[in-house]
Scaffold this active site. Sequence first.
Site, PDB file in Angstrom:
ATOM      1  N   ASN A 212       0.853  -1.201   0.000  1.00  0.00           N
ATOM      2  CA  ASN A 212       0.000   0.000   0.000  1.00  0.00           C
ATOM      3  C   ASN A 212       0.881   1.241   0.000  1.00  0.00           C
ATOM      4  OD1 ASN A 212       0.566   0.798   2.860  1.00  0.00           O
ATOM      5  ND2 ASN A 212      -0.288  -1.235   3.191  1.00  0.00           N
ATOM      6  N   ASP A 281      -4.793  -6.345   4.913  1.00  0.00           N
ATOM      7  CA  ASP A 281      -5.876  -7.120   5.523  1.00  0.00           C
ATOM      8  C   ASP A 281      -5.964  -8.520   4.909  1.00  0.00           C
ATOM      9  OD1 ASP A 281      -6.761  -5.185   7.315  1.00  0.00           O
ATOM     10  OD2 ASP A 281      -7.849  -4.126   5.726  1.00  0.00           O
ATOM     11  N   LYS A 291       8.433 -17.428 -10.327  1.00  0.00           N
ATOM     12  CA  LYS A 291       7.699 -16.347 -10.982  1.00  0.00           C
ATOM     13  C   LYS A 291       6.503 -16.920 -11.756  1.00  0.00           C
ATOM     14  CE  LYS A 291       8.295 -12.711 -14.352  1.00  0.00           C
ATOM     15  NZ  LYS A 291       9.042 -12.320 -15.533  1.00  0.00           N
ATOM     16  N   PHE A 325      -4.361   3.090  14.906  1.00  0.00           N
ATOM     17  CA  PHE A 325      -4.708   4.100  13.904  1.00  0.00           C
ATOM     18  C   PHE A 325      -5.961   3.662  13.169  1.00  0.00           C
ATOM     19  CE2 PHE A 325      -1.670   7.547  13.008  1.00  0.00           C
ATOM     20  CZ  PHE A 325      -0.802   7.331  14.064  1.00  0.00           C
ATOM     21  N   LYS A 339     -13.386   0.436  15.482  1.00  0.00           N
ATOM     22  CA  LYS A 339     -12.038  -0.157  15.586  1.00  0.00           C
ATOM     23  C   LYS A 339     -11.544  -0.104  17.034  1.00  0.00           C
ATOM     24  CE  LYS A 339     -10.793   0.367  10.814  1.00  0.00           C
ATOM     25  NZ  LYS A 339     -10.218   1.110   9.713  1.00  0.00           N
ATOM     26  N   LYS A 343     -10.831  -3.602  18.692  1.00  0.00           N
ATOM     27  CA  LYS A 343      -9.417  -3.912  18.869  1.00  0.00           C
ATOM     28  C   LYS A 343      -8.932  -3.573  20.282  1.00  0.00           C
ATOM     29  CE  LYS A 343      -8.773  -3.277  13.921  1.00  0.00           C
ATOM     30  NZ  LYS A 343      -7.770  -3.393  12.868  1.00  0.00           N
TER      31      LYS A 343
HETATM   32  O1  PMT Z   1       3.201   5.931   6.570  1.00  0.00           O
HETATM   33  P1  PMT Z   1       2.686   7.257   6.097  1.00  0.00           P
HETATM   34  O2  PMT Z   1       2.925   7.472   4.616  1.00  0.00           O
HETATM   35  O3  PMT Z   1       3.218   8.383   6.933  1.00  0.00           O
HETATM   36  O4  PMT Z   1       1.100   7.257   6.258  1.00  0.00           O
HETATM   37  C1  PMT Z   1       0.535   7.268   7.514  1.00  0.00           C
HETATM   38  C2  PMT Z   1      -0.677   6.309   7.595  1.00  0.00           C
HETATM   39  C3  PMT Z   1      -1.793   6.819   6.722  1.00  0.00           C
HETATM   40  C4  PMT Z   1      -0.275   4.895   7.161  1.00  0.00           C
HETATM   41  C5  PMT Z   1      -1.087   6.307   9.104  1.00  0.00           C
HETATM   42  O5  PMT Z   1      -1.447   7.605   9.472  1.00  0.00           O
HETATM   43  C6  PMT Z   1      -2.250   5.349   9.341  1.00  0.00           C
HETATM   44  O6  PMT Z   1      -3.416   5.689   9.235  1.00  0.00           O
HETATM   45  N1  PMT Z   1      -1.916   4.069   9.689  1.00  0.00           N
HETATM   46  C7  PMT Z   1      -2.894   2.977   9.816  1.00  0.00           C
HETATM   47  C8  PMT Z   1      -3.235   2.442   8.462  1.00  0.00           C
HETATM   48  C9  PMT Z   1      -4.218   1.281   8.525  1.00  0.00           C
HETATM   49  O7  PMT Z   1      -3.864   0.180   8.234  1.00  0.00           O
HETATM   50  O8  PMT Z   1      -5.390   1.613   9.000  1.00  0.00           O
HETATM   51  P2  PMT Z   1      -6.628   0.573   9.153  1.00  0.00           P
HETATM   52  O9  PMT Z   1      -7.784   1.450   9.474  1.00  0.00           O
HETATM   53  O10 PMT Z   1      -6.723  -0.336   8.005  1.00  0.00           O
HETATM   54  O11 PMT Z   1      -6.223  -0.306  10.413  1.00  0.00           O
HETATM   55  C10 PMT Z   1      -6.595   0.046  11.751  1.00  0.00           C
HETATM   56  C11 PMT Z   1      -5.503  -0.315  12.724  1.00  0.00           C
HETATM   57  O12 PMT Z   1      -5.344  -1.736  12.761  1.00  0.00           O
HETATM   58  C12 PMT Z   1      -4.134   0.257  12.394  1.00  0.00           C
HETATM   59  O13 PMT Z   1      -3.506   0.646  13.606  1.00  0.00           O
HETATM   60  C13 PMT Z   1      -3.395  -0.925  11.761  1.00  0.00           C
HETATM   61  O14 PMT Z   1      -2.002  -0.856  12.018  1.00  0.00           O
HETATM   62  C14 PMT Z   1      -4.025  -2.099  12.489  1.00  0.00           C
HETATM   63  N2  PMT Z   1      -4.053  -3.354  11.709  1.00  0.00           N
HETATM   64  C15 PMT Z   1      -4.784  -3.444  10.567  1.00  0.00           C
HETATM   65  C16 PMT Z   1      -4.845  -4.649   9.895  1.00  0.00           C
HETATM   66  C17 PMT Z   1      -4.127  -5.745  10.395  1.00  0.00           C
HETATM   67  N3  PMT Z   1      -4.130  -6.905   9.755  1.00  0.00           N
HETATM   68  N4  PMT Z   1      -3.406  -5.633  11.509  1.00  0.00           N
HETATM   69  C18 PMT Z   1      -3.354  -4.443  12.187  1.00  0.00           C
HETATM   70  O15 PMT Z   1      -2.691  -4.337  13.220  1.00  0.00           O
END
Ligand code: PMT
Length: 403
Positions: A212, A281, A291, A325, A339, A343
Amino acid sequence: MLNGKKIVLGVSGGIAAYKAAALTSKLVQKGAEVHVIMTASAKEFITELTLQSLSRNPVYTDTFDERDASVVSHINLADTADLVLVAPATANVIAKMAHGLADDMLTTTLLATTAPVMVAPAMNVHMYEHPAVIHNMNTLYSRGVHFIEPGVGQLACGYVGKGRLEEPETIVDVIERFFGEEEAGKPLLGKKMVVTAGGTIERIDPVRYITNDSSGKMGVAFAKTAKDMGAEVTLIAANIQVKYPEGITVVPVQSADDMHQAVFERLEQSDIVVKAAAVADYRPMEAAKQKIKKSGETLTLELVKTVDILEALGKAKTHQFLIGFAAETNDLELHAASKLERKNADLIVANDVTQEGVGFGTDTNAVKIFDKQGLVKEIPVTAKEEVARQVLLIAASRMDGRK
Ligand code: PMT
């Protein structure tokens, strides 16, 4: 450490008020100038004379009992305090503080002060767990009030549980640490922190992968800022596009599975975990060993869910402060709240990544910080380091007294 510090000690009316005597004495022995304010109910448990003798200062009990015509006592105390400490703090005084009530000497002083405020609750275990009390404490947390959690043990009411005023020695330790860190500008001194940054890589074959747009800037900003605030930081970096920060242990990882393992290996020793990484995810069910050759007009990849690291952390955490986040393109509040709940994070930092200067790849971000009670703080577009600083200050103020 406490030499010359002016501490206003508010004593409210619970059986633990007797411990205010030992607390006053220990603070004075450490060099603090202690000014005691007692509520009317506190006087039912301990005398003014005891606290006056130990503090060597007059004890205040009545807002209208003005002894010095040149000042208004509660304003003067509020203005000159280096710290206002409420110990013990009953459910009643916590409720008054949360709602801004000011009907006695202690609560008027609390409302008038701009000094840091520290609260050491003491009450029956069921009162401490009551949603109203939790809500009031969270309101105070979000205003930056520091808490010294009560201990667990035999309570005066006969129950065994959480609600016993923390021992005076421990309260003094917390205060000394507070002033030490405040003076050094290092509110995270002694804390160990794990930060995840970047976007995970989920292999399709040896030359292709799913990832991503995360550059890792947000996570790196957290790592650098936390180090400046005194924390010992480990950065778990997935494919980050910026230089590794100096003086910080970096653990490079690729996939969500790798990140999961790297975080959990360090969880027990950590005090704070920040999940700024954008974790995939879904991942291909199988990464091809060789490949994948071009063949038909279409190619179908079967994806399976990855482990949700934040959710797993929320289940496994003991004392750790968990900051997650939420990267959203719509219904930010709704998704952030869901979330946070699912979580079990202590805070969720939500960014609307459709906005200019916000989210992926930018040097700035704009976020809304949520806890279980709702919005704690909104930060408009600003440098990612400043976003990190403000989030970490909230975390630091909420961690005081956590074991
Ligand atoms: O890295 P940059 O370019 O500075 O950009 C910053 C950012 C946009 C990546 C950052 O600000 C941000 O939002 N990070 C979280 C991105 C994300 O995956 O968000 P989400 O809403 O999909 O996930 C929610 C939370 O669950 C996040 O804390 C994520 O780390 C966590 N997660 C998600 C999926 C997964 N399989 N495991 C996780 O731990």
